[in-house]
Design an enzyme around this catalytic site. Structure first.
Site, PDB file in Angstrom:
ATOM      1  N   GLU A  96       9.095  30.435  13.093  1.00 12.86           N
ATOM      2  CA  GLU A  96       9.189  29.423  14.138  1.00 12.86           C
ATOM      3  C   GLU A  96      10.643  29.267  14.571  1.00 12.86           C
ATOM      4  O   GLU A  96      11.545  29.723  13.876  1.00 12.86           O
ATOM      5  CB  GLU A  96       8.648  28.075  13.620  1.00 12.86           C
ATOM      6  CG  GLU A  96       7.218  28.123  13.123  1.00 12.86           C
ATOM      7  CD  GLU A  96       6.188  28.357  14.226  1.00 12.86           C
ATOM      8  OE1 GLU A  96       6.545  28.212  15.414  1.00 12.86           O
ATOM      9  OE2 GLU A  96       5.038  28.697  13.908  1.00 12.86           O
ATOM     10  N   TYR A 113     -14.265  41.248  21.176  1.00 13.44           N
ATOM     11  CA  TYR A 113     -13.683  40.820  19.890  1.00 13.44           C
ATOM     12  C   TYR A 113     -14.165  41.734  18.757  1.00 13.44           C
ATOM     13  O   TYR A 113     -13.476  42.666  18.377  1.00 13.44           O
ATOM     14  CB  TYR A 113     -13.970  39.327  19.607  1.00 13.44           C
ATOM     15  CG  TYR A 113     -13.024  38.808  18.553  1.00 13.44           C
ATOM     16  CD1 TYR A 113     -12.000  37.921  18.865  1.00 13.44           C
ATOM     17  CD2 TYR A 113     -13.107  39.260  17.227  1.00 13.44           C
ATOM     18  CE1 TYR A 113     -11.099  37.496  17.903  1.00 13.44           C
ATOM     19  CE2 TYR A 113     -12.211  38.845  16.266  1.00 13.44           C
ATOM     20  CZ  TYR A 113     -11.215  37.964  16.595  1.00 13.44           C
ATOM     21  OH  TYR A 113     -10.333  37.563  15.641  1.00 13.44           O
ATOM     22  N   GLY A 140       1.674  31.811   6.873  1.00 11.72           N
ATOM     23  CA  GLY A 140       1.206  31.419   8.215  1.00 11.72           C
ATOM     24  C   GLY A 140       0.780  29.963   8.187  1.00 11.72           C
ATOM     25  O   GLY A 140      -0.343  29.620   8.529  1.00 11.72           O
ATOM     26  N   ALA A 141       1.734  29.080   7.765  1.00 10.01           N
ATOM     27  CA  ALA A 141       1.358  27.698   7.416  1.00 10.01           C
ATOM     28  C   ALA A 141       1.642  26.671   8.497  1.00 10.01           C
ATOM     29  O   ALA A 141       1.346  25.498   8.312  1.00 10.01           O
ATOM     30  CB  ALA A 141       2.129  27.285   6.155  1.00 10.01           C
ATOM     31  N   ALA A 158      -1.143  35.084  12.294  1.00 11.84           N
ATOM     32  CA  ALA A 158      -1.571  35.674  13.558  1.00 11.84           C
ATOM     33  C   ALA A 158      -0.293  36.060  14.276  1.00 11.84           C
ATOM     34  O   ALA A 158       0.580  35.219  14.477  1.00 11.84           O
ATOM     35  CB  ALA A 158      -2.370  34.682  14.388  1.00 11.84           C
TER      36      ALA A 158
HETATM   37  P1  NAI Z   1      -1.678  30.512  14.828  1.00 16.84           P
HETATM   38  O1  NAI Z   1      -1.007  31.342  15.870  1.00 16.84           O
HETATM   39  O2  NAI Z   1      -1.948  29.096  15.128  1.00 16.84           O
HETATM   40  O3  NAI Z   1      -0.816  30.559  13.457  1.00 16.84           O
HETATM   41  C1  NAI Z   1      -0.247  31.736  12.994  1.00 16.84           C
HETATM   42  C2  NAI Z   1       0.744  31.453  11.899  1.00 16.84           C
HETATM   43  O4  NAI Z   1       1.369  32.693  11.536  1.00 16.84           O
HETATM   44  C3  NAI Z   1       1.877  30.496  12.286  1.00 16.84           C
HETATM   45  O5  NAI Z   1       2.193  29.691  11.170  1.00 16.84           O
HETATM   46  C4  NAI Z   1       3.046  31.442  12.570  1.00 16.84           C
HETATM   47  O6  NAI Z   1       4.329  30.867  12.400  1.00 16.84           O
HETATM   48  C5  NAI Z   1       2.776  32.485  11.516  1.00 16.84           C
HETATM   49  N1  NAI Z   1       3.436  33.761  11.776  1.00 16.84           N
HETATM   50  C6  NAI Z   1       3.250  34.620  12.802  1.00 16.84           C
HETATM   51  N2  NAI Z   1       4.043  35.703  12.654  1.00 16.84           N
HETATM   52  C7  NAI Z   1       4.734  35.524  11.497  1.00 16.84           C
HETATM   53  C8  NAI Z   1       5.695  36.288  10.787  1.00 16.84           C
HETATM   54  N3  NAI Z   1       6.112  37.470  11.224  1.00 16.84           N
HETATM   55  N4  NAI Z   1       6.192  35.776   9.633  1.00 16.84           N
HETATM   56  C9  NAI Z   1       5.794  34.570   9.166  1.00 16.84           C
HETATM   57  N5  NAI Z   1       4.869  33.821   9.787  1.00 16.84           N
HETATM   58  C10 NAI Z   1       4.356  34.285  10.937  1.00 16.84           C
HETATM   59  O7  NAI Z   1      -3.000  31.315  14.421  1.00 16.84           O
HETATM   60  P2  NAI Z   1      -4.478  30.883  14.010  1.00 16.84           P
HETATM   61  O8  NAI Z   1      -5.310  30.898  15.236  1.00 16.84           O
HETATM   62  O9  NAI Z   1      -4.475  29.700  13.123  1.00 16.84           O
HETATM   63  O10 NAI Z   1      -4.932  32.169  13.190  1.00 16.84           O
HETATM   64  C11 NAI Z   1      -4.771  32.320  11.787  1.00 16.84           C
HETATM   65  C12 NAI Z   1      -5.814  33.305  11.278  1.00 16.84           C
HETATM   66  O11 NAI Z   1      -7.107  32.762  11.513  1.00 16.84           O
HETATM   67  C13 NAI Z   1      -5.783  34.674  11.995  1.00 16.84           C
HETATM   68  O12 NAI Z   1      -6.033  35.694  11.070  1.00 16.84           O
HETATM   69  C14 NAI Z   1      -6.940  34.557  12.969  1.00 16.84           C
HETATM   70  O13 NAI Z   1      -7.468  35.808  13.336  1.00 16.84           O
HETATM   71  C15 NAI Z   1      -7.922  33.754  12.118  1.00 16.84           C
HETATM   72  N6  NAI Z   1      -9.012  33.132  12.866  1.00 16.84           N
HETATM   73  C16 NAI Z   1      -8.781  32.423  14.017  1.00 16.84           C
HETATM   74  C17 NAI Z   1      -9.837  31.916  14.735  1.00 16.84           C
HETATM   75  C18 NAI Z   1      -9.609  31.165  16.014  1.00 16.84           C
HETATM   76  O14 NAI Z   1     -10.595  30.855  16.712  1.00 16.84           O
HETATM   77  N7  NAI Z   1      -8.374  30.824  16.344  1.00 16.84           N
HETATM   78  C19 NAI Z   1     -11.234  32.080  14.283  1.00 16.84           C
HETATM   79  C20 NAI Z   1     -11.357  32.741  13.018  1.00 16.84           C
HETATM   80  C21 NAI Z   1     -10.278  33.276  12.359  1.00 16.84           C
END
Ligand code: NAI
Length: 398
Positions: free
Chosen positions: A75, A237, A48-49, A142
């Protein structure tokens, strides 16, 4: 020449500016470089980079600690001038280009992380081209859906309350409106399916596959980003479907800790702060919490973007001298958000909001909107317009 248009539907961004995204990656790299180098693992796998927390982690570790990285994401690339693909596609490209300039390995895999095949491909790459082992595995996925690799069944996650419906305020960034929304309680099936998608099962599958293939170093660390929040967002949440999924990650961390015991490895839940991301802007009510919270945190000098937060987590906490753990052993960089004065003031502010003032100076709507726009390459600091053709964009390689 391609015209870049910011296109928002509800709180979902549809258009992207690839050149703005590149500048945003450069800005994040600058942020890390200005802080100077720090000591941390040099062989890192990030699942998820391509955006927000995962990308910020990768940038901090590569440009702060000199790490070679493997980044996995899901992506889409450009197809036409009207369909330029997703932001993460261009983030991957910009990151790789800059990391390689520093002599670092930056391997991008664009594929479904939930599948067995992707795990095998990454393992083969680690064995054959990445020096054989990784010393840090970051799990930052995510997703709204997941196909179970054993049964082939696809599960969808839902962002819902549990038990009682929740009524509260939300905003619509496309229409610039403030409105009351009702969030229905989830069915048992929806709770189960959300845990399947956003819980820790796939994290554990990854760690089992990596361990079995003997590609983890002695003392390996794996991190997973969680969110606990406060009473202000608990009903939708922590107390809702996403909270159940995060609790499942806590349980899976115990399993992974048992799995890694013989190589002195560790699974660490990092309870991260609320930030503006693709995922968080579509959580009902959450944007209202953010525009209140950020206003207070900005005034106190504690508001962070993903790069600020992740850089602090790895530089100062995990590999620095200032970690804060809770009684369950989770890392708590969210302590700034949870500060009692910050929460009390946020609550007081949110209670005063209405359609006439939610996007005024009273709140941090401007910060939230800018950060949201930055995710698609718009309103990016230091951005200068340039001409680019669709052929040039299609020729970019990740
Ligand atoms: P984001 O949506 O910006 O990034 C998600 C990443 O997962 C992306 O790189 C995407 O390409 C990848 N992805 C999604 N489905 C995929 C798949 N099937 N195969 C490969 N890659 C896949 O998400 P964000 O907000 O950075 O969240 C990341 C983590 O951080 C989650 O677990 C979220 O719950 C946690 N988090 C987020 C907070 C927030 O306020 N946004 C707060 C605290 C934790």
């Amino acid at each position: 020449m391609v015209q870049f248009k910011q296109n928002i539907r509800g709180n979902v961004a549809l258009g992207v500016n690839p050149l703005g995204l590149k500048q945003e990656v450069l800005n994040e790299i600058d942020y890390v470089k200005n802080k100077g180098p720090y000591e941390a693992p040099k062989k890192v796998l990030i699942i998820g980079a391509s955006s927000s927390y995962g990308l910020a982690t990768r940038i901090s570790l590569a440009f702060g600690a000199g790490a070679d990285t493997i980044g996995l994401s899901y992506e889409k690339g450009p197809k036409s001038e009207r369909n330029l693909g997703t932001a993460g596609w261009y983030n991957n490209i910009a990151f790789k280009e800059e990391a390689e300039k520093e002599g670092l390995i930056a391997k991008n895999f664009v594929m479904d992380a939930f599948s067995h095949e992707s795990k095998q491909e990454v393992i083969d790459y680690i064995k054959n081209e990445f020096g054989g082992k990784v010393d840090l595995v970051v799990y930052s996925l995510a997703s709204g859906r997941r196909t179970d690799p054993d049964t082939g069944e696809t599960y969808m996650s839902s962002i819902k309350a549990i038990g009682e419906p929740v009524v509260g305020p939300n905003i619509n960034m496309q229409k610039q409106t403030f409105f009351t929304e009702t969030l229905d309680p989830a069915t048992d099936q929806e709770i189960h399916d959300t845990v399947k998608v956003m819980g820790g099962e796939d994290w554990e599958l990854w760690m089992r596959a990596l361990k079995e293939a003997d590609v983890l170093t002695e003392g390996v660390l794996t991190t997973n980003y969680s969110y606990l929040g406060t009473e202000l967002n608990h009903p939708y949440y922590g107390g809702g479907t996403l909270g159940r999924a995060k609790a499942d990650c806590d349980e899976k961390a115990d399993n992974i800790n048992a799995l890694l015991k013989d190589i002195n490895g560790k699974a660490l839940i990092v309870v991260a702060t609320a930030v503006t991301t693709k995922a968080s802007s579509v959580i009902p009510f959450f944007p209202v919490y953010c525009i209140g919270l950020y206003k207070i945190m900005d005034e106190k000098g504690t508001h962070e973007t993903p790069i600020m937060h992740q850089d602090r987590i790895y530089r100062e906490m995990i590999y620095g001298s200032n970690p804060e753990y809770d009684e369950m052993g989770r890392l708590r960089p969210d302590s700034w958000e949870l500060d009692s004065d910050t929460q009390a003031k946020t609550k007081e502010l949110i209670m005063k909001l209405n359609d006439g003032n939610f996007n005024s100076d009273m709140t941090a709507y401007d910060i939230f909107y800018k950060e949201f726009s930055n995710l698609s390459g718009f309103m990016v600091d230091n951005y200068e317009e340039q001409d680019v053709t669709i052929e040039e964009l299609k020729a970019l390689e990740y």
